[in-house]
Scaffold this motif. Structure first.
Motif, PDB file in Angstrom:
ATOM      1  N   PRO A 119      -3.617   9.932  -3.127  1.00  0.00           N
ATOM      2  CA  PRO A 119      -3.745   9.289  -4.391  1.00  0.00           C
ATOM      3  C   PRO A 119      -2.531   8.725  -4.741  1.00  0.00           C
ATOM      4  O   PRO A 119      -2.621   7.586  -5.179  1.00  0.00           O
ATOM      5  N   GLU A 120      -1.209   9.194  -4.851  1.00  0.00           N
ATOM      6  CA  GLU A 120      -0.230   8.744  -5.482  1.00  0.00           C
ATOM      7  C   GLU A 120       0.303   7.487  -4.614  1.00  0.00           C
ATOM      8  O   GLU A 120       0.739   6.264  -4.914  1.00  0.00           O
ATOM      9  N   LEU A 121       0.057   7.714  -3.184  1.00  0.00           N
ATOM     10  CA  LEU A 121       0.657   6.799  -2.287  1.00  0.00           C
ATOM     11  C   LEU A 121      -0.205   5.421  -2.340  1.00  0.00           C
ATOM     12  O   LEU A 121       0.215   4.254  -2.527  1.00  0.00           O
ATOM     13  N   PHE A 122      -1.489   5.519  -2.294  1.00  0.00           N
ATOM     14  CA  PHE A 122      -2.412   4.407  -2.346  1.00  0.00           C
ATOM     15  C   PHE A 122      -2.522   3.852  -3.744  1.00  0.00           C
ATOM     16  O   PHE A 122      -2.627   2.715  -3.798  1.00  0.00           O
ATOM     17  N   GLU A 123      -2.080   4.621  -4.882  1.00  0.00           N
ATOM     18  CA  GLU A 123      -2.057   3.958  -6.258  1.00  0.00           C
ATOM     19  C   GLU A 123      -0.900   2.989  -6.290  1.00  0.00           C
ATOM     20  O   GLU A 123      -1.027   1.855  -6.807  1.00  0.00           O
ATOM     21  N   ARG A 124       0.233   3.372  -5.274  1.00  0.00           N
ATOM     22  CA  ARG A 124       1.045   2.203  -5.244  1.00  0.00           C
ATOM     23  C   ARG A 124       0.786   1.252  -4.518  1.00  0.00           C
ATOM     24  O   ARG A 124       1.223  -0.003  -4.786  1.00  0.00           O
ATOM     25  N   MET A 125      -0.028   1.354  -3.542  1.00  0.00           N
ATOM     26  CA  MET A 125      -0.448   0.113  -2.699  1.00  0.00           C
ATOM     27  C   MET A 125      -1.234  -0.521  -3.678  1.00  0.00           C
ATOM     28  O   MET A 125      -1.263  -1.931  -3.551  1.00  0.00           O
ATOM     29  N   TRP A 126      -2.215  -0.192  -4.350  1.00  0.00           N
ATOM     30  CA  TRP A 126      -3.244  -0.679  -5.345  1.00  0.00           C
ATOM     31  C   TRP A 126      -2.285  -1.744  -6.273  1.00  0.00           C
ATOM     32  O   TRP A 126      -2.632  -2.938  -6.523  1.00  0.00           O
ATOM     33  N   GLU A 127      -1.325  -1.069  -6.907  1.00  0.00           N
ATOM     34  CA  GLU A 127      -0.536  -1.738  -7.824  1.00  0.00           C
ATOM     35  C   GLU A 127       0.090  -3.074  -7.262  1.00  0.00           C
ATOM     36  O   GLU A 127       0.416  -3.978  -8.096  1.00  0.00           O
ATOM     37  N   GLY A 128       0.660  -2.740  -6.046  1.00  0.00           N
ATOM     38  CA  GLY A 128       1.547  -3.721  -5.437  1.00  0.00           C
ATOM     39  C   GLY A 128       0.462  -4.761  -4.805  1.00  0.00           C
ATOM     40  O   GLY A 128       1.107  -5.852  -4.321  1.00  0.00           O
ATOM     41  N   VAL A 129      -0.461  -4.564  -4.602  1.00  0.00           N
ATOM     42  CA  VAL A 129      -1.445  -5.496  -3.968  1.00  0.00           C
ATOM     43  C   VAL A 129      -2.684  -5.789  -4.835  1.00  0.00           C
ATOM     44  O   VAL A 129      -2.501  -7.078  -5.065  1.00  0.00           O
ATOM     45  N   ALA A 131      -3.821  -5.042  -7.598  1.00  0.00           N
ATOM     46  CA  ALA A 131      -3.561  -5.155  -9.163  1.00  0.00           C
ATOM     47  C   ALA A 131      -2.746  -6.590  -9.264  1.00  0.00           C
ATOM     48  O   ALA A 131      -3.123  -7.193 -10.428  1.00  0.00           O
ATOM     49  N   SER A 132      -1.945  -6.789  -8.531  1.00  0.00           N
ATOM     50  CA  SER A 132      -0.900  -7.838  -8.809  1.00  0.00           C
ATOM     51  C   SER A 132      -1.849  -9.348  -8.484  1.00  0.00           C
ATOM     52  O   SER A 132      -1.610 -10.372  -9.055  1.00  0.00           O
ATOM     53  N   VAL A 133      -2.768  -9.196  -7.461  1.00  0.00           N
ATOM     54  CA  VAL A 133      -3.717 -10.318  -7.273  1.00  0.00           C
ATOM     55  C   VAL A 133      -4.577 -10.884  -8.570  1.00  0.00           C
ATOM     56  O   VAL A 133      -4.625 -11.887  -8.834  1.00  0.00           O
ATOM     57  N   TYR A 134      -5.033  -9.641  -8.957  1.00  0.00           N
ATOM     58  CA  TYR A 134      -5.939  -9.870 -10.302  1.00  0.00           C
ATOM     59  C   TYR A 134      -4.969 -10.286 -11.517  1.00  0.00           C
ATOM     60  O   TYR A 134      -5.646 -11.096 -12.211  1.00  0.00           O
ATOM     61  N   ALA A 135      -3.707  -9.909 -11.566  1.00  0.00           N
ATOM     62  CA  ALA A 135      -2.813 -10.055 -12.839  1.00  0.00           C
ATOM     63  C   ALA A 135      -2.506 -11.550 -12.661  1.00  0.00           C
ATOM     64  O   ALA A 135      -2.571 -12.521 -13.561  1.00  0.00           O
ATOM     65  N   GLN A 136      -2.260 -12.090 -11.663  1.00  0.00           N
ATOM     66  CA  GLN A 136      -1.860 -13.582 -11.086  1.00  0.00           C
ATOM     67  C   GLN A 136      -3.107 -14.445 -11.099  1.00  0.00           C
ATOM     68  O   GLN A 136      -2.959 -15.459 -11.869  1.00  0.00           O
TER      69      GLN A 136
END
Length: 203
Positions: A119-129, A131-136
């Motif tokens: 969960p922690e590893l893939f949470e970083r991937m979510w935030e880096g991929v 989540a950033s797409v949605y924010a942009q």
């Protein structure tokens, strides 16, 4: 019998591991499997010259993924013409999102299937991929509203809805090999652009 191959690189180990994890599953893939896929003797322990564990190999794959996404996002922003038409901008951004997801197809499949184990590893991937797409996306819609080129009450929510439908297409194809409605990519994309333009009331 597989033999030790001096030319096998650290990156080759990562690439083969991601491919095997995505097709067989993380738990079902052994270090010996990864070494064999690289043409190495299964009992050589060659993987441990580059990575202390199988998990460390997966963590490096995720780190590389986040760096690649950041580079693509920066390039897409830098290449954007100042006077770009709204529909053209939507199509270009949609293609960037799809290119990113398609390029990371195996790793995304691993994330969706193996999340409970990391969960922690893939949470970083979510935030880096993602989540950033949605924010942009939300930031672009807000900017269009500020410039008087779009008329939408809640840019953040509108961006989330539009990007959810956009990302669903490659995610579904990666998971089960099918697409929404059985549509080909160009037909889906054309309809998505028109729907997004209408939702945002682009001028």
């Amino acid at each position: 019998m597989a033999r030790s191959t001096p030319g096998v690189t650290r990156q080759r180990l990562i690439d083969e591991a991601v491919r095997l994890f995505s097709t067989r599953g993380y738990a079902a893939t052994s270090v010996a499997d990864i070494q064999a896929a690289c043409g190495l003797t299964t009992g050589s322990g060659a993987l441990y010259k580059h990575f202390p564990s199988k998990r460390a190999l997966l963590e490096e794959a995720v780190r590389q993924n986040m760096e690649a996404v950041a580079r693509r996002a920066a390039a897409a922003t830098a290449e954007r013409p100042a006077d770009e038409d709204g529909r053209a901008a939507l199509e270009r951004m949609a293609r960037v999102v799809w290119e990113s997801l398609e390029g990371d197809r195996d790793l995304i499949r691993i994330m969706l299937r193996e999340y409970d184990g990391f969960p922690e590893l893939f949470e970083r991937m979510w935030e880096g991929v993602l989540a950033s797409v949605y924010a942009q996306g939300a930031a672009w819609i807000a900017a269009q509203k500020e410039l008087g080129r779009a008329d939408v009450d809640d840019p953040e929510a509108a961006g989330a809805v539009l990007l959810a439908s956009l990302t669903y297409y490659p995610l579904l194809r990666a998971m089960i090999g099918h697409t929404p409605g059985g549509l080909d990519p160009e037909r889906f994309l054309a309809a998505w652009v028109e729907h997004a333009a209408a939702t945002l009331r682009l001028r």
